[in-house]
Design a protein around this motif. Sequence first.
Motif, PDB file in Angstrom:
ATOM      1  N   GLN A 102      15.105  -0.766 -31.737  1.00 49.35           N
ATOM      2  CA  GLN A 102      15.502  -1.721 -30.708  1.00 49.35           C
ATOM      3  C   GLN A 102      14.317  -2.557 -30.224  1.00 49.35           C
ATOM      4  O   GLN A 102      14.478  -3.749 -29.927  1.00 49.35           O
ATOM      5  N   GLN A 103      13.126  -1.966 -30.161  1.00 45.59           N
ATOM      6  CA  GLN A 103      11.959  -2.746 -29.754  1.00 45.59           C
ATOM      7  C   GLN A 103      11.704  -3.908 -30.707  1.00 45.59           C
ATOM      8  O   GLN A 103      11.377  -5.014 -30.273  1.00 45.59           O
ATOM      9  N   VAL A 104      11.862  -3.663 -31.993  1.00 46.22           N
ATOM     10  CA  VAL A 104      11.656  -4.736 -32.970  1.00 46.22           C
ATOM     11  C   VAL A 104      12.649  -5.870 -32.728  1.00 46.22           C
ATOM     12  O   VAL A 104      12.279  -7.045 -32.712  1.00 46.22           O
ATOM     13  N   VAL A 105      13.911  -5.524 -32.519  1.00 44.94           N
ATOM     14  CA  VAL A 105      14.938  -6.538 -32.257  1.00 44.94           C
ATOM     15  C   VAL A 105      14.617  -7.281 -30.968  1.00 44.94           C
ATOM     16  O   VAL A 105      14.664  -8.521 -30.914  1.00 44.94           O
ATOM     17  N   VAL A 106      14.280  -6.563 -29.926  1.00 42.59           N
ATOM     18  CA  VAL A 106      13.962  -7.156 -28.628  1.00 42.59           C
ATOM     19  C   VAL A 106      12.771  -8.107 -28.760  1.00 42.59           C
ATOM     20  O   VAL A 106      12.795  -9.233 -28.242  1.00 42.59           O
ATOM     21  N   LEU A 107      11.730  -7.665 -29.426  1.00 40.94           N
ATOM     22  CA  LEU A 107      10.534  -8.502 -29.565  1.00 40.94           C
ATOM     23  C   LEU A 107      10.830  -9.768 -30.362  1.00 40.94           C
ATOM     24  O   LEU A 107      10.358 -10.856 -30.008  1.00 40.94           O
ATOM     25  N   ALA A 108      11.617  -9.655 -31.417  1.00 40.59           N
ATOM     26  CA  ALA A 108      11.988 -10.852 -32.183  1.00 40.59           C
ATOM     27  C   ALA A 108      12.757 -11.835 -31.306  1.00 40.59           C
ATOM     28  O   ALA A 108      12.501 -13.044 -31.338  1.00 40.59           O
ATOM     29  N   ARG A 109      13.698 -11.342 -30.513  1.00 37.39           N
ATOM     30  CA  ARG A 109      14.482 -12.208 -29.629  1.00 37.39           C
ATOM     31  C   ARG A 109      13.584 -12.868 -28.575  1.00 37.39           C
ATOM     32  O   ARG A 109      13.753 -14.044 -28.262  1.00 37.39           O
ATOM     33  N   CYS A 110      12.642 -12.115 -28.038  1.00 43.19           N
ATOM     34  CA  CYS A 110      11.748 -12.685 -27.021  1.00 43.19           C
ATOM     35  C   CYS A 110      10.816 -13.731 -27.622  1.00 43.19           C
ATOM     36  O   CYS A 110      10.533 -14.754 -26.991  1.00 43.19           O
ATOM     37  N   VAL A 111      10.338 -13.493 -28.839  1.00 46.41           N
ATOM     38  CA  VAL A 111       9.517 -14.508 -29.519  1.00 46.41           C
ATOM     39  C   VAL A 111      10.348 -15.778 -29.731  1.00 46.41           C
ATOM     40  O   VAL A 111       9.856 -16.894 -29.531  1.00 46.41           O
ATOM     41  N   MET A 112      11.606 -15.603 -30.116  1.00 46.83           N
ATOM     42  CA  MET A 112      12.482 -16.776 -30.282  1.00 46.83           C
ATOM     43  C   MET A 112      12.594 -17.557 -28.968  1.00 46.83           C
ATOM     44  O   MET A 112      12.555 -18.792 -28.963  1.00 46.83           O
ATOM     45  N   LEU A 113      12.734 -16.848 -27.859  1.00 51.56           N
ATOM     46  CA  LEU A 113      12.808 -17.497 -26.545  1.00 51.56           C
ATOM     47  C   LEU A 113      11.544 -18.309 -26.283  1.00 51.56           C
ATOM     48  O   LEU A 113      11.608 -19.494 -25.938  1.00 51.56           O
ATOM     49  N   TYR A 114      10.390 -17.690 -26.446  1.00 50.09           N
ATOM     50  CA  TYR A 114       9.137 -18.387 -26.165  1.00 50.09           C
ATOM     51  C   TYR A 114       8.897 -19.541 -27.135  1.00 50.09           C
ATOM     52  O   TYR A 114       8.384 -20.589 -26.732  1.00 50.09           O
ATOM     53  N   ASP A 115       9.276 -19.382 -28.386  1.00 49.67           N
ATOM     54  CA  ASP A 115       9.141 -20.491 -29.327  1.00 49.67           C
ATOM     55  C   ASP A 115       9.991 -21.674 -28.882  1.00 49.67           C
ATOM     56  O   ASP A 115       9.552 -22.829 -28.938  1.00 49.67           O
ATOM     57  N   LEU A 116      11.190 -21.402 -28.428  1.00 51.33           N
ATOM     58  CA  LEU A 116      12.070 -22.463 -27.930  1.00 51.33           C
ATOM     59  C   LEU A 116      11.464 -23.136 -26.699  1.00 51.33           C
ATOM     60  O   LEU A 116      11.409 -24.363 -26.614  1.00 51.33           O
ATOM     61  N   VAL A 117      10.992 -22.344 -25.765  1.00 52.35           N
ATOM     62  CA  VAL A 117      10.387 -22.878 -24.534  1.00 52.35           C
ATOM     63  C   VAL A 117       9.178 -23.758 -24.880  1.00 52.35           C
ATOM     64  O   VAL A 117       9.031 -24.866 -24.351  1.00 52.35           O
ATOM     65  N   LEU A 118       8.330 -23.290 -25.773  1.00 49.50           N
ATOM     66  CA  LEU A 118       7.133 -24.048 -26.134  1.00 49.50           C
ATOM     67  C   LEU A 118       7.491 -25.302 -26.938  1.00 49.50           C
ATOM     68  O   LEU A 118       6.926 -26.377 -26.702  1.00 49.50           O
ATOM     69  N   ARG A 119       8.426 -25.175 -27.853  1.00 43.22           N
ATOM     70  CA  ARG A 119       8.838 -26.317 -28.677  1.00 43.22           C
ATOM     71  C   ARG A 119       9.469 -27.421 -27.831  1.00 43.22           C
ATOM     72  O   ARG A 119       9.235 -28.601 -28.052  1.00 43.22           O
ATOM     73  N   GLU A 120      10.269 -27.032 -26.859  1.00 45.02           N
ATOM     74  CA  GLU A 120      10.963 -28.000 -26.012  1.00 45.02           C
ATOM     75  C   GLU A 120      10.091 -28.516 -24.876  1.00 45.02           C
ATOM     76  O   GLU A 120      10.523 -29.367 -24.107  1.00 45.02           O
ATOM     77  N   GLY A 121       8.876 -27.984 -24.754  1.00 42.83           N
ATOM     78  CA  GLY A 121       7.971 -28.436 -23.708  1.00 42.83           C
ATOM     79  C   GLY A 121       8.367 -27.977 -22.315  1.00 42.83           C
ATOM     80  O   GLY A 121       7.963 -28.579 -21.325  1.00 42.83           O
ATOM     81  N   ALA A 122       9.143 -26.898 -22.232  1.00 42.71           N
ATOM     82  CA  ALA A 122       9.604 -26.403 -20.930  1.00 42.71           C
ATOM     83  C   ALA A 122       8.487 -25.700 -20.159  1.00 42.71           C
ATOM     84  O   ALA A 122       8.632 -25.448 -18.971  1.00 42.71           O
ATOM     85  N   SER A 123       7.407 -25.403 -20.823  1.00 43.20           N
ATOM     86  CA  SER A 123       6.258 -24.795 -20.160  1.00 43.20           C
ATOM     87  C   SER A 123       5.005 -25.163 -20.942  1.00 43.20           C
ATOM     88  O   SER A 123       4.966 -25.016 -22.152  1.00 43.20           O
ATOM     89  N   SER A 124       4.023 -25.638 -20.218  1.00 42.08           N
ATOM     90  CA  SER A 124       2.754 -25.972 -20.873  1.00 42.08           C
ATOM     91  C   SER A 124       1.623 -25.065 -20.400  1.00 42.08           C
ATOM     92  O   SER A 124       0.474 -25.265 -20.771  1.00 42.08           O
ATOM     93  N   GLU A 125       1.949 -24.069 -19.579  1.00 44.06           N
ATOM     94  CA  GLU A 125       0.930 -23.153 -19.090  1.00 44.06           C
ATOM     95  C   GLU A 125       0.351 -22.356 -20.254  1.00 44.06           C
ATOM     96  O   GLU A 125       1.089 -21.884 -21.119  1.00 44.06           O
ATOM     97  N   PRO A 126      -0.962 -22.190 -20.303  1.00 43.02           N
ATOM     98  CA  PRO A 126      -1.564 -21.415 -21.401  1.00 43.02           C
ATOM     99  C   PRO A 126      -1.081 -19.966 -21.424  1.00 43.02           C
ATOM    100  O   PRO A 126      -1.038 -19.340 -22.483  1.00 43.02           O
ATOM    101  N   GLN A 127      -0.676 -19.431 -20.264  1.00 44.70           N
ATOM    102  CA  GLN A 127      -0.194 -18.056 -20.217  1.00 44.70           C
ATOM    103  C   GLN A 127       1.107 -17.901 -21.009  1.00 44.70           C
ATOM    104  O   GLN A 127       1.409 -16.817 -21.511  1.00 44.70           O
ATOM    105  N   THR A 128       1.878 -18.988 -21.118  1.00 45.20           N
ATOM    106  CA  THR A 128       3.139 -18.918 -21.860  1.00 45.20           C
ATOM    107  C   THR A 128       2.858 -18.714 -23.343  1.00 45.20           C
ATOM    108  O   THR A 128       3.459 -17.844 -23.981  1.00 45.20           O
ATOM    109  N   ALA A 129       1.944 -19.490 -23.888  1.00 40.62           N
ATOM    110  CA  ALA A 129       1.583 -19.329 -25.299  1.00 40.62           C
ATOM    111  C   ALA A 129       0.920 -17.973 -25.540  1.00 40.62           C
ATOM    112  O   ALA A 129       1.174 -17.321 -26.560  1.00 40.62           O
TER     113      ALA A 129
END
Length: 171
Positions: A102-129
């Motif tokens: 389950q951790q592997v699945v959870v981590l993949a989903r969370c990476v997808m979330l952050y990739d979307l946020v970064l790609r869409e420019g919804a956050s530019s804070e260095p802590q997000t990356a």
Amino acid sequence: MHAELAVLVRQVAMLAGWGINGFTDFTTHGAIFVNERRLAPDSGGPPPRLRLAEALVHEGAHTRCNAAALTTPFLTPDGSASGALVGTPLRADPRPLSGLFQQVVVLARCVMLYDLVLREGASSEPQTAARRDLLLSQGRQGVAAAQAHRPELTRAGQDVLDEAAEVLCRA
């Protein structure tokens, strides 16, 4: 992800205290528990709105895994019943194989979330990356650990592991 969460999650319960960031419990299926600290500013992490979104995606992925496993088990009977504990990227203490999976699945989903946020420019804070990179590293560690237990996964479990590995590889 929002549409998926809308189907899976019926209640978000906010917790106070320092001992736990969040959790799901199959006995309260559809409810996820999130520590209210996720709503407070944290100078070392992403902004509160992203920390809360991550918690919802994280716990929602556990809920999805729990529901799916009822009809399509991810672990073989030997993998489920072995009782062996394995190291995982998110916990200092060893966990059952189901926890690693389950951790592997959870981590993949969370990476997808952050990739979307970064790609869409919804956050530019260095802590997000930085948070995305940490989750990606942990996800890849989890995949490597889970691959060592591949024979204990059902075909469905192997397929889900492969999908998560692909997400983390593409990231």
